[in-house]
Design a protein around this motif. Structure first.
Motif, PDB file in Angstrom:
ATOM      1  N   ASP A 200      -7.471   0.365  -8.746  1.00  0.00           N
ATOM      2  CA  ASP A 200      -7.729   1.620  -8.036  1.00  0.00           C
ATOM      3  C   ASP A 200      -8.146   2.727  -9.005  1.00  0.00           C
ATOM      4  OD1 ASP A 200      -7.103   0.440  -5.598  1.00  0.00           O
ATOM      5  OD2 ASP A 200      -4.980   0.975  -5.736  1.00  0.00           O
TER       6      ASP A 200
ATOM      7  N   THR B  57      -8.113   6.418  -8.152  1.00  0.00           N
ATOM      8  CA  THR B  57      -8.626   6.757  -6.822  1.00  0.00           C
ATOM      9  C   THR B  57      -7.519   6.694  -5.767  1.00  0.00           C
ATOM     10  OG1 THR B  57      -9.281   4.444  -6.509  1.00  0.00           O
ATOM     11  CG2 THR B  57     -10.958   5.972  -7.336  1.00  0.00           C
ATOM     12  N   LYS B  58      -6.504   5.861  -5.993  1.00  0.00           N
ATOM     13  CA  LYS B  58      -5.316   5.796  -5.143  1.00  0.00           C
ATOM     14  C   LYS B  58      -4.113   5.821  -6.068  1.00  0.00           C
ATOM     15  CE  LYS B  58      -5.104   2.775  -1.853  1.00  0.00           C
ATOM     16  NZ  LYS B  58      -5.144   1.444  -1.165  1.00  0.00           N
ATOM     17  N   TRP B  59      -3.134   6.663  -5.743  1.00  0.00           N
ATOM     18  CA  TRP B  59      -2.024   6.842  -6.666  1.00  0.00           C
ATOM     19  C   TRP B  59      -0.852   7.444  -5.929  1.00  0.00           C
ATOM     20  CZ3 TRP B  59      -1.057  12.121  -6.787  1.00  0.00           C
ATOM     21  CH2 TRP B  59      -2.133  12.924  -6.388  1.00  0.00           C
ATOM     22  N   LYS B  60       0.311   7.462  -6.606  1.00  0.00           N
ATOM     23  CA  LYS B  60       1.505   8.047  -5.997  1.00  0.00           C
ATOM     24  C   LYS B  60       2.348   8.667  -7.092  1.00  0.00           C
ATOM     25  CE  LYS B  60       5.203   7.240  -2.711  1.00  0.00           C
ATOM     26  NZ  LYS B  60       5.080   7.204  -1.297  1.00  0.00           N
TER      27      LYS B  60
ATOM     28  N   ASP C  62       0.805  -1.230   0.000  1.00  0.00           N
ATOM     29  CA  ASP C  62       0.000   0.000   0.000  1.00  0.00           C
ATOM     30  C   ASP C  62       0.831   1.269   0.000  1.00  0.00           C
ATOM     31  OD1 ASP C  62      -2.385  -1.452   0.033  1.00  0.00           O
ATOM     32  OD2 ASP C  62      -2.407  -1.563   2.227  1.00  0.00           O
ATOM     33  N   HIS C  63       2.068   1.197   0.500  1.00  0.00           N
ATOM     34  CA  HIS C  63       2.882   2.410   0.606  1.00  0.00           C
ATOM     35  C   HIS C  63       4.299   2.181   0.092  1.00  0.00           C
ATOM     36  CE1 HIS C  63      -0.400   4.082   2.950  1.00  0.00           C
ATOM     37  NE2 HIS C  63      -0.365   2.996   3.725  1.00  0.00           N
TER      38      HIS C  63
END
Length: 347
Positions: free
Chosen positions: A279, A339-342, A226-227
């Motif tokens: 995501d 919706t979730k990204w980096k 997740d990270h």
């Protein structure tokens, strides 16, 4: 037993297989060394075992420097990918071997050796097969014998080098669950090497992701997935998409338009946008989103995987949707947004 690796470097000729590696392994922990071929994970395992000597740095077992000690002095249990069982010995004799070859003053009595071996054979669920030879066992059974033999000497540390690599997929899955149960019951400090990310995430208390002789990230399976802290970890763990984007005045732009994602407090300039295929959300309309043409669609278990062409020079990407949301999208153009990204900045 706690294992601590301090400023470890290993060179083969002039090739640096490990570069300034530091790692603390807690007592009773199950650790996975995960990485592609050539990342240094097996070299690190062999240095912990004493099968290789470091060019620089030290290995500590608890507070004691074990760097100059032999494998026997370190009391290591080692399980290899290809079992390394003695073909001319029965299951019972294989499991007993490490105890029977100890020097006289350290060798338990014969009846204790037999009792300990039989207890371990029962623990690894092979009771009744004590008199069989390796050739009479399946691959999964041989690996169980190899683990029982490694545990028979009551090792300070249990090391496994790609322990399930020679087995088929279904047997690997079964042995993963079994190994986790064995570890929880025995409490050995355990380090295993794998290139299989699913195996590492399912089994380990913590995962050590390695690349080019260095540690990229150490964390729990959830933290790693997740990270991720680097593009390598994001790309190596699970499926991911990467797009070359531009940050401008706090917004993320793809090609010549904003995609509806904020990059507040980020300096302007090029960056890489990473996100997982699952995501994403579909968007109605053509502004503030990413858009691409569906070039392929396939059903995978409970989801449908869509391959999207976003236009040159970007590579195709993949997204996952519930089947009911993707039933009639072949060759159509769809709009979506992560919706979730980096973001990772170019170095």
């Amino acid at each position: 037993m706690e294992v601590r690796v301090q400023n470890l470097r290993k060179e083969f000729g002039r090739f640096p297989a490990l570069v300034d590696v530091n790692l603390n392994i807690r007592s009773g922990e199950l650790i996975a060394l995960l990485g592609p071929s050539g990342s240094g994970k097996t070299t690190l395992l062999r240095l912990i075992a004493g099968l290789e000597s470091p060019t620089e740095g030290m290995v500590f077992f608890d507070a004691e420097d074990a760097s100059k000690k032999s494998v026997q002095e370190r009391n290591i249990g080692f399980v290899f990918q290809h079992y390394a069982l003695f073909r001319h010995m029965t299951v019972l004799d294989n499991v007993s071997f490490g105890l029977r070859v100890r020097p006289g003053n350290k060798r338990p009595p014969a009846d204790e050796i037999r009792r300990r071996a039989l207890d371990l054979i029962e623990l690894v669920q092979l009771a009744g097969l004590e008199s069989r030879y390796p050739a009479q066992l399946s691959g999964g059974q041989r690996q169980r014998v190899a683990l029982a033999r490694a545990m028979a000497v009551k090792p300070n540390v249990l090391l496994l080098d790609e322990p399930f690599g020679a087995l088929d997929a279904q047997v690997r899955k079964e042995l993963r669950r079994w190994l986790r149960e064995i570890h929880d019951r025995t409490g050995h400090t355990t380090v295993f090497v794998t290139h299989d990310q699913e195996e590492a995430l399912e089994l380990a208390d913590r995962v050590v992701v390695m690349n080019m002789g260095a540690i990229e990230q150490v964390g729990t399976p959830d933290e790693i997935y997740d990270h991720p802290v680097s593009p390598f970890v994001y790309g190596f763990i699970g499926q991911s998409n990467c797009l070359n984007v531009t940050i401008s005045r706090g917004e993320i732009w793809f090609e010549d338009r904003p995609v509806g994602l904020s990059a507040a407090n980020q300096p302007d300039g090029p960056a890489a946008l990473y996100f997982r295929p699952q995501d994403v959300e579909l968007i109605d309309g053509s502004s503030g989103c990413l858009a691409g043409r569906v070039t392929a669609s396939r059903r995978v278990a409970g989801t449908r995987h869509l391959e999207l062409d976003l236009g040159k020079p970007q590579p195709s990407i993949e997204i996952e949707l519930p089947p009911e949301r993707a039933s009639s999208t072949d060759h159509t153009r769809i709009a979506f947004r992560p919706t979730k990204w980096k973001l990772f900045r170019e170095e």
